[in-house]
Enzyme design. Structure first.
Site, PDB file in Angstrom:
ATOM      1  N   HIS A  80     -20.424   7.287  -2.665  1.00 51.03           N
ATOM      2  CA  HIS A  80     -20.640   5.792  -2.440  1.00 51.03           C
ATOM      3  C   HIS A  80     -22.080   5.430  -2.791  1.00 51.03           C
ATOM      4  O   HIS A  80     -22.920   6.441  -2.318  1.00 51.03           O
ATOM      5  CB  HIS A  80     -20.662   5.659  -0.955  1.00 51.03           C
ATOM      6  CG  HIS A  80     -20.920   4.054  -0.468  1.00 51.03           C
ATOM      7  ND1 HIS A  80     -19.897   3.097  -0.945  1.00 51.03           N
ATOM      8  CD2 HIS A  80     -21.775   3.458   0.173  1.00 51.03           C
ATOM      9  CE1 HIS A  80     -20.540   1.868  -0.617  1.00 51.03           C
ATOM     10  NE2 HIS A  80     -21.580   2.173   0.315  1.00 51.03           N
ATOM     11  N   ASP A 107     -15.976   3.928   3.908  1.00 48.88           N
ATOM     12  CA  ASP A 107     -17.194   4.747   3.694  1.00 48.88           C
ATOM     13  C   ASP A 107     -17.703   5.368   4.810  1.00 48.88           C
ATOM     14  O   ASP A 107     -18.753   5.550   5.150  1.00 48.88           O
ATOM     15  CB  ASP A 107     -18.036   3.592   3.061  1.00 48.88           C
ATOM     16  CG  ASP A 107     -17.792   2.896   1.853  1.00 48.88           C
ATOM     17  OD1 ASP A 107     -17.173   3.849   1.117  1.00 48.88           O
ATOM     18  OD2 ASP A 107     -17.921   1.816   1.624  1.00 48.88           O
ATOM     19  N   ASN A 117     -15.450  11.375  -1.831  1.00 45.86           N
ATOM     20  CA  ASN A 117     -15.804   9.964  -2.446  1.00 45.86           C
ATOM     21  C   ASN A 117     -17.393  10.131  -2.611  1.00 45.86           C
ATOM     22  O   ASN A 117     -18.011  10.526  -2.114  1.00 45.86           O
ATOM     23  CB  ASN A 117     -15.492   8.909  -1.315  1.00 45.86           C
ATOM     24  CG  ASN A 117     -15.761   7.475  -1.862  1.00 45.86           C
ATOM     25  OD1 ASN A 117     -15.518   7.179  -2.855  1.00 45.86           O
ATOM     26  ND2 ASN A 117     -16.522   6.620  -0.974  1.00 45.86           N
ATOM     27  N   ARG A 154       0.972  -1.198  -0.105  1.00 48.70           N
ATOM     28  CA  ARG A 154       0.113  -0.033  -0.074  1.00 48.70           C
ATOM     29  C   ARG A 154       0.580   1.293   0.070  1.00 48.70           C
ATOM     30  O   ARG A 154       0.646   2.285  -0.789  1.00 48.70           O
ATOM     31  CB  ARG A 154      -0.862   0.032   1.280  1.00 48.70           C
ATOM     32  CG  ARG A 154      -2.241  -0.837   1.028  1.00 48.70           C
ATOM     33  CD  ARG A 154      -3.162  -0.712   2.297  1.00 48.70           C
ATOM     34  NE  ARG A 154      -3.966  -1.804   2.113  1.00 48.70           N
ATOM     35  CZ  ARG A 154      -5.000  -1.851   1.556  1.00 48.70           C
ATOM     36  NH1 ARG A 154      -5.034  -0.913   0.657  1.00 48.70           N
ATOM     37  NH2 ARG A 154      -5.753  -3.064   1.236  1.00 48.70           N
ATOM     38  N   MET A 195     -11.564   1.548  -5.924  1.00 48.16           N
ATOM     39  CA  MET A 195     -12.191   0.292  -5.230  1.00 48.16           C
ATOM     40  C   MET A 195     -10.997  -0.162  -4.290  1.00 48.16           C
ATOM     41  O   MET A 195     -10.575  -1.178  -4.126  1.00 48.16           O
ATOM     42  CB  MET A 195     -12.784  -1.057  -5.994  1.00 48.16           C
ATOM     43  CG  MET A 195     -13.959  -0.365  -6.554  1.00 48.16           C
ATOM     44  SD  MET A 195     -15.254   0.615  -5.561  1.00 48.16           S
ATOM     45  CE  MET A 195     -16.612  -0.541  -5.947  1.00 48.16           C
TER      46      MET A 195
HETATM   47  C1  GAR Z   1     -20.403   3.769  -8.568  1.00 49.23           C
HETATM   48  O1  GAR Z   1     -21.700   3.385  -8.119  1.00 49.23           O
HETATM   49  C2  GAR Z   1     -19.864   4.290  -7.041  1.00 49.23           C
HETATM   50  O2  GAR Z   1     -20.830   4.633  -6.243  1.00 49.23           O
HETATM   51  C3  GAR Z   1     -19.309   3.099  -6.347  1.00 49.23           C
HETATM   52  O3  GAR Z   1     -18.935   2.286  -7.731  1.00 49.23           O
HETATM   53  C4  GAR Z   1     -19.387   2.515  -8.837  1.00 49.23           C
HETATM   54  C5  GAR Z   1     -18.408   3.155  -9.879  1.00 49.23           C
HETATM   55  O4  GAR Z   1     -19.077   3.220 -11.053  1.00 49.23           O
HETATM   56  N1  GAR Z   1     -18.183   3.244  -5.518  1.00 49.23           N
HETATM   57  C6  GAR Z   1     -18.279   2.482  -4.311  1.00 49.23           C
HETATM   58  O5  GAR Z   1     -18.757   1.418  -4.169  1.00 49.23           O
HETATM   59  C7  GAR Z   1     -17.000   2.920  -3.317  1.00 49.23           C
HETATM   60  N2  GAR Z   1     -17.185   2.315  -2.189  1.00 49.23           N
HETATM   61  P1  GAR Z   1     -18.438   4.136 -12.168  1.00 49.23           P
HETATM   62  O6  GAR Z   1     -17.091   3.430 -12.362  1.00 49.23           O
HETATM   63  O7  GAR Z   1     -19.494   3.944 -13.293  1.00 49.23           O
HETATM   64  O8  GAR Z   1     -18.499   5.546 -11.787  1.00 49.23           O
END
Ligand code: GAR
Length: 214
Positions: A107, A143, A105, A63, A88
């Site tokens: 979520h 989150d 962020n 990391r 992610m």
């Molecule tokens: C989105 O729904 C975002 O809210 C989620 O991943 C998706 C990405 O879509 N994020 C999470 O779950 C973070 N914890 P995208 O690549 O089409 O924007």
């Protein structure tokens, strides 16, 4: 305001931010799109929009090494604000503390409910009637962090994970640019109790339940 967007995948929230920042007079500019997955589809959207990209692989590395490279790329691009958009990978407390209230962020749930990677399954399994999405400042725990804006959508009896995700995603695409605009306009402050205040909101019809109303 100079903005970096960090992605891991398809990048539809990235697209909504790119579109918003193209609006004449928008107070922020995306100067870098970085991905921890070199094959992320979203990188192509950035390139098509003429935005510099950085692929900084996280797989198979510590990391600290990954975040050191990421931090250098952000500093080199003179970034003022980092937007996680489907990024992610959990960031270390050190990285999060370093960026402080310059790291936000999105979520796909009404936090603090349904943290983690499977928010829509959790929402359906729990039987909630209302789902939604949240833009928040990032804190070390996954989150969590001061909430800037949320939007709510109904959960229908016929919904599965895909139909609910699509309804929530449409709301995400509306609220993330709103949050970015408010921050870039200097309207957003994080109080000592880690709660957000937003100054001077004009009222408008949104067609969604969005709080705070724009
Ligand atoms: C989105 O729904 C975002 O809210 C989620 O991943 C998706 C990405 O879509 N994020 C999470 O779950 C973070 N914890 P995208 O690549 O089409 O924007």
């Amino acid at each position: 305001m100079r903005v970096a967007v960090l992605i891991s995948g398809r990048g539809t929230n990235l697209i909504s931010l790119i579109e918003a920042t193209k609006t004449p007079g928008f107070p922020a500019e995306i100067v870098l799109v970085a991905s921890n997955r070199p094959q992320a589809e979203g990188l192509a959207h950035a390139t098509a929009a003429g935005i510099p990209t950085a692929a900084i692989p996280s797989q198979g590395r510590s990391r600290e090494d990954f975040e050191s490279d990421l931090d250098q790329a952000l500093v080199r691009a003179r970034v003022d604000l980092v937007c996680l958009a489907g990024f992610m990978r959990l960031l270390t407390p050190g990285f999060v503390a370093g960026w402080g209230d310059r790291l936000i962020n999105i979520h796909p749930s009404l936090l603090p409910a349904f943290k983690g990677a499977n928010a829509h399954e959790q929402a359906i399994a729990s039987g909630v009637r209302i789902a939604g999405c949240t833009v928040h400042f990032v804190r070390a725990d996954m989150d969590t962090g001061p909430i800037i804006i949320q939007a709510a959508v109904p959960v229908l009896a016929t919904d599965d994970k895909a139909t609910l995700a699509a309804r929530v995603l449409a709301a995400e695409h509306r609220i993330y640019p709103m949050a970015l605009r408010w921050i870039a306009e200097g309207k957003v402050t994080v109080d000592v109790d880690d709660r957000v205040t937003i100054a001077d909101l004009a009222s408008a019809e949104t067609g969604l339940l969005i709080s705070p109303a724009p």
